[in-house]
Design a protein around this motif. Structure first.
Motif, PDB file in Angstrom:
ATOM      1  N   VAL A 183      42.642  54.665  41.747  1.00 22.13           N
ATOM      2  CA  VAL A 183      43.038  53.630  40.800  1.00 22.13           C
ATOM      3  C   VAL A 183      42.684  54.068  39.375  1.00 22.13           C
ATOM      4  O   VAL A 183      41.698  54.780  39.156  1.00 22.13           O
ATOM      5  N   ASP A 184      43.501  53.662  38.419  1.00 16.73           N
ATOM      6  CA  ASP A 184      43.230  53.948  37.010  1.00 16.73           C
ATOM      7  C   ASP A 184      42.082  53.048  36.559  1.00 16.73           C
ATOM      8  O   ASP A 184      42.272  51.860  36.296  1.00 16.73           O
ATOM      9  N   GLU A 185      40.888  53.613  36.487  1.00 17.97           N
ATOM     10  CA  GLU A 185      39.709  52.801  36.200  1.00 17.97           C
ATOM     11  C   GLU A 185      39.752  52.165  34.818  1.00 17.97           C
ATOM     12  O   GLU A 185      39.105  51.143  34.577  1.00 17.97           O
ATOM     13  N   SER A 186      40.513  52.746  33.905  1.00 15.06           N
ATOM     14  CA  SER A 186      40.582  52.200  32.548  1.00 15.06           C
ATOM     15  C   SER A 186      41.288  50.851  32.506  1.00 15.06           C
ATOM     16  O   SER A 186      41.194  50.128  31.513  1.00 15.06           O
ATOM     17  N   THR A 187      41.990  50.501  33.585  1.00 17.68           N
ATOM     18  CA  THR A 187      42.740  49.241  33.600  1.00 17.68           C
ATOM     19  C   THR A 187      42.000  48.107  34.299  1.00 17.68           C
ATOM     20  O   THR A 187      42.449  46.955  34.264  1.00 17.68           O
ATOM     21  N   LEU A 188      40.882  48.417  34.949  1.00 17.37           N
ATOM     22  CA  LEU A 188      40.261  47.437  35.844  1.00 17.37           C
ATOM     23  C   LEU A 188      39.651  46.238  35.137  1.00 17.37           C
ATOM     24  O   LEU A 188      39.427  45.196  35.759  1.00 17.37           O
ATOM     25  N   ALA A 189      39.372  46.353  33.854  1.00 14.33           N
ATOM     26  CA  ALA A 189      38.826  45.203  33.132  1.00 14.33           C
ATOM     27  C   ALA A 189      39.843  44.085  33.000  1.00 14.33           C
ATOM     28  O   ALA A 189      39.482  42.907  32.899  1.00 14.33           O
ATOM     29  N   THR A 190      41.126  44.435  33.030  1.00 20.53           N
ATOM     30  CA  THR A 190      42.174  43.440  32.814  1.00 20.53           C
ATOM     31  C   THR A 190      43.168  43.343  33.959  1.00 20.53           C
ATOM     32  O   THR A 190      44.001  42.442  33.979  1.00 20.53           O
ATOM     33  N   GLN A 191      43.117  44.276  34.907  1.00 19.77           N
ATOM     34  CA  GLN A 191      44.027  44.265  36.040  1.00 19.77           C
ATOM     35  C   GLN A 191      43.213  44.336  37.326  1.00 19.77           C
ATOM     36  O   GLN A 191      42.042  44.698  37.306  1.00 19.77           O
ATOM     37  N   ALA A 192      43.823  43.981  38.433  1.00 19.12           N
ATOM     38  CA  ALA A 192      43.110  43.975  39.708  1.00 19.12           C
ATOM     39  C   ALA A 192      44.067  44.378  40.816  1.00 19.12           C
ATOM     40  O   ALA A 192      45.179  43.848  40.902  1.00 19.12           O
ATOM     41  N   VAL A 193      43.618  45.302  41.667  1.00 21.32           N
ATOM     42  CA  VAL A 193      44.402  45.708  42.834  1.00 21.32           C
ATOM     43  C   VAL A 193      43.471  45.663  44.032  1.00 21.32           C
ATOM     44  O   VAL A 193      42.728  46.604  44.297  1.00 21.32           O
ATOM     45  N   GLY A 194      43.512  44.553  44.767  1.00 24.93           N
ATOM     46  CA  GLY A 194      42.645  44.392  45.917  1.00 24.93           C
ATOM     47  C   GLY A 194      43.433  44.292  47.197  1.00 24.93           C
ATOM     48  O   GLY A 194      44.627  44.610  47.255  1.00 24.93           O
ATOM     49  N   THR A 195      42.748  43.825  48.246  1.00 22.15           N
ATOM     50  CA  THR A 195      43.392  43.573  49.534  1.00 22.15           C
ATOM     51  C   THR A 195      43.295  42.101  49.905  1.00 22.15           C
ATOM     52  O   THR A 195      43.572  41.730  51.037  1.00 22.15           O
ATOM     53  N   GLY A 196      42.903  41.257  48.952  1.00 23.83           N
ATOM     54  CA  GLY A 196      42.640  39.858  49.228  1.00 23.83           C
ATOM     55  C   GLY A 196      43.889  39.013  49.391  1.00 23.83           C
ATOM     56  O   GLY A 196      45.017  39.504  49.260  1.00 23.83           O
TER      57      GLY A 196
END
Length: 511
Positions: A183-196
C-alpha cells in the motif's frame, strides 16, 4: 422507557487502549463524496470529534477508531460480552509448549476493498511496518523477535519471552489493523484500504462517509453505508437525534441521561466501560518535575466534585485506572482532599506560590472543559493558578505529542488487558508516555508483569506498579465513566460495548 442495554459488570473478564491521545496529521477535507448514506434510509452517526488521521498504525485518537473500527480487521477481535479474544482474520492459533512460537491460521477468501486477496504476506507487512518504523503500537511487539509467513495461510510469531496477553495485544483495537502489502503509505492518513464491512468513500471538514463492502468475508452489513458527522456540542447532537437528522450518537449530555432513560423519543444504552479519565502533569517541566508538586495537586483535588460536574451520575471516582468491577481492580486511594497537606508539600518542594499551571483541554470532549473549571477552583487555595487552555482536538494532539504543555486532561478508552492500562503510558520512553514519567521501579514491575504467566502473580505485579504510578502521580486518575449512547427507536442489531468499539455491521434501521 426505551433502554436497550443496562449497567453491566466486567467482573468475569480481564480488562488495548484504543484511544485517548497521540500526535497526528489532519484528515484531508477536500476529497471524495460528501453525501450521506443509508440502508433503507440514511444512517448518520454523530461523534464529538473529528479524526486526526486515518492511518490505524499511527493514530491513537478515539475519534479515528470510531470510524476505522468499521473499515479494518485484526487477526483476533474482542467479543462483545466479555472482551475475550475471538477469531477474525485468524481462524485458529496454536502455541508451542515453551510459549515462544505462535502459529496463526488465516481465513481464506478474504479481499481488501481494492480487490487484492488477503494473504499472510499482508500480516507480515503490517506488523513489520509497526515494528520497524516504531509506530504508535510498537511496544505491543516488545517480545516479538520475528514475524514470518511459511505459506499464504499461516503466520508465525516468534517471541523472546512467553507473552500471556499476546492475543489482546494483536486484537484489542484497530491500531493493529491488517493493511495490504505494498500500500502507498503516504496516502494512509486520508485514505483507507481494509478488509472490514465498510469501505471509505470520502471526507469533508464536517463528515466522513462509508459504503457497505459487498465482498466482505463475513455477513454483509445491513446498512448500505454510514456517515459520521462531527458534532462537538452534546446538546446539538441530541437535538439532531430527536429531529431525525442523525440516527445514533455517543455524544449524550451527561445531565440528560437520567431523563432520557424514560424518553420514548430515543433508545438509550449505558454500560460500565473499561475507560479512565485523568489529569497528567509534565514531569519534564518545572515545577511539575517535582513529585511533591504533583502530589500537592493530588491532595488538593476533590474527585467527587470533579466527577459530579463532568459526568453527573454516569461515572465512578477511582484513584487507579482499572474499574472496580474488574478482577484486575486494585483498591488504592491515598489522596484524600487535604489543602494543608498540599501546601506543606509545595513548601517541601521549595516552590514559591503562586505558580501557574496551563491545563490543556479540548472543546471536542466538553467534559474536559467542565472538569478543568472545577480543578481550577480547587487548586486556587493552595496557590496554583490554573490557566485553562481550550484547543480543538487536532491542536491538542499536536501539542501533547510535542510536550508543549504543563498539564492536560483526557481519557484512555477501550482498555482490555491490565498492561493496556499502564505499560505504554508509564514505562520510561513508552510510546504514549507524553508526560515523560520515568521510574526504574515501575519499569521493572511492568516488565515482569508483561511476561508472567501465573494470573495471581501477574495481578500482584500490576497492583504494585499501579501503586507506584499513583504515588508518583504519573497520572492523576479521576474517574471511570459509563459508555452512554443513544439512537433512533426501532434500530436493531446494535449494543453498547464496554470497550466503546462502535460496530455498525449488524445494525439495521426500522423497516
Amino acid at each position: 422507557m426505551r433502554r436497550r442495554a443496562v449497567l453491566t459488570s466486567l467482573a468475569a473478564s480481564p480488562l488495548v487502549a484504543a484511544a485517548g491521545c497521540s500526535a497526528g496529521e489532519g484528515v484531508d477535507t477536500g476529497t471524495g463524496d460528501e453525501g450521506s448514506a443509508g440502508g433503507g434510509g440514511a444512517f448518520v452517526a454523530a461523534i464529538s470529534a473529528r479524526p486526526d488521521q486515518l492511518d490505524p498504525h499511527k493514530t491513537t485518537a478515539y475519534a479515528s477508531f470510531q470510524v476505522l473500527e468499521n473499515v479494518y480487521d485484526t487477526l483476533v477481535v474482542p467479543s462483545a460480552d466479555d472482551l475475550s479474544m475471538q477469531p477474525s482474520l485468524a481462524t485458529a492459533w496454536e502455541t508451542s509448549p515453551d510459549g515462544l512460537t505462535w502459529t496463526f491460521t488465516l481465513a481464506e477468501g478474504v479481499t481488501f476493498h481494492d480487490g487484492k486477496p488477503f494473504t499472510a504476506a499482508d500480516v507480515v507487512f503490517s506488523y513489520r511496518r509497526i515494528i520497524d518504523q516504531q509506530l504508535a503500537n510498537s511496544a505491543k511487539f516488545a517480545t516479538v523477535t520475528d514475524v514470518s509467513a511459511p505459506d499464504d495461510t499461516h503466520v508465525v510469531l516468534t517471541l523472546s519471552k512467553p507473552t500471556p496477553n499476546l492475543l489482546s495485544r494483536l486484537g484489542g483495537f484497530k491500531g493493529m489493523a491488517i493493511l495490504p502489502e505494498g500500500v502507498d503509505e503516504s496516502t494512509l492518513a486520508t485514505q483507507a484500504v481494509g478488509t472490514g464491512p465498510f469501505s471509505l468513500q470520502g471526507s469533508s471538514a464536517s463528515e466522513i462517509s462509508l459504503a457497505r463492502y459487498d465482498e466482505h468475508w463475513g455477513e454483509p452489513a445491513a446498512l448500505e453505508g454510514v456517515t459520521f458527522q462531527f458534532i462537538t456540542e452534546p446538546a446539538a447532537a441530541l437535538t439532531g437525534l430527536t429531529t431525525d437528522q442523525v440516527q445514533w450518537t455517543d455524544n449524550v449530555p451527561a445531565q440528560r441521561v437520567a431523563a432520557l432513560e424514560d424518553d420514548d423519543a430515543v433508545e438509550l444504552g449505558k454500560v460500565a466501560s473499561v475507560d479512565y479519565w485523568y489529569l497528567a502533569m509534565n514531569c519534564a517541566k518545572a515545577p511539575f518535575d517535582r513529585v511533591e508538586v504533583r502530589r500537592a495537586v493530588a491532595f488538593a483535588l476533590d474527585r467527587e466534585a470533579i466527577t459530579e460536574a463532568a459526568r453527573f451520575d454516569t461515572a465512578r471516582v477511582n484513584q487507579t485506572a482499572i474499574p472496580e468491577d474488574s478482577e484486575w481492580y486494585y483498591e488504592y486511594a491515598p489522596f484524600e482532599t487535604d489543602v494543608d497537606q498540599a501546601k506543606q508539600l509545595l513548601q517541601q518542594a521549595g516552590v514559591t506560590t503562586p505558580i501557574t499551571m496551563g491545563l490543556m483541554v479540548t472543546s471536542e470532549y466538553p467534559e474536559t472543559v467542565t472538569a478543568a473549571q472545577v480543578i481550577a477552583s480547587q487548586l486556587e487555595p493552595i496557590g496554583v493558578q490554573v490557566e485553562i487552555q481550550t484547543e480543538d482536538f487536532a491542536t491538542w494532539l499536536d501539542r501533547q505529542g510535542r510536550g508543549d504543555f504543563d498539564a492536560f486532561m483526557l481519557g484512555w478508552l477501550g482498555n482490555v488487558d491490565p498492561a493496556d492500562f499502564y505499560e505504554e503510558q508509564h514505562r520510561t520512553g513508552g510510546p504514549n508516555n507524553y508526560q515523560k514519567y520515568s521510574s526504574p521501579v515501575t519499569d521493572d514491575l511492568l516488565d515482569r508483569a508483561a511476561v508472567e504467566a501465573d494470573q495471581a502473580t501477574r495481578k500482584s505485579l500490576y497492583d504494585q506498579a499501579a501503586k507506584q504510578i499513583v504515588d508518583d502521580v504519573s497520572y492523576l486518575y479521576l474517574y471511570n465513566p459509563d459508555a452512554v449512547q443513544a439512537w433512533k427507536p426501532g434500530i436493531t442489531g446494535y449494543d453498547v460495548r464496554a470497550d466503546k468499539a462502535v460496530n455498525f455491521d449488524t445494525l439495521a434501521l426500522p423497516s
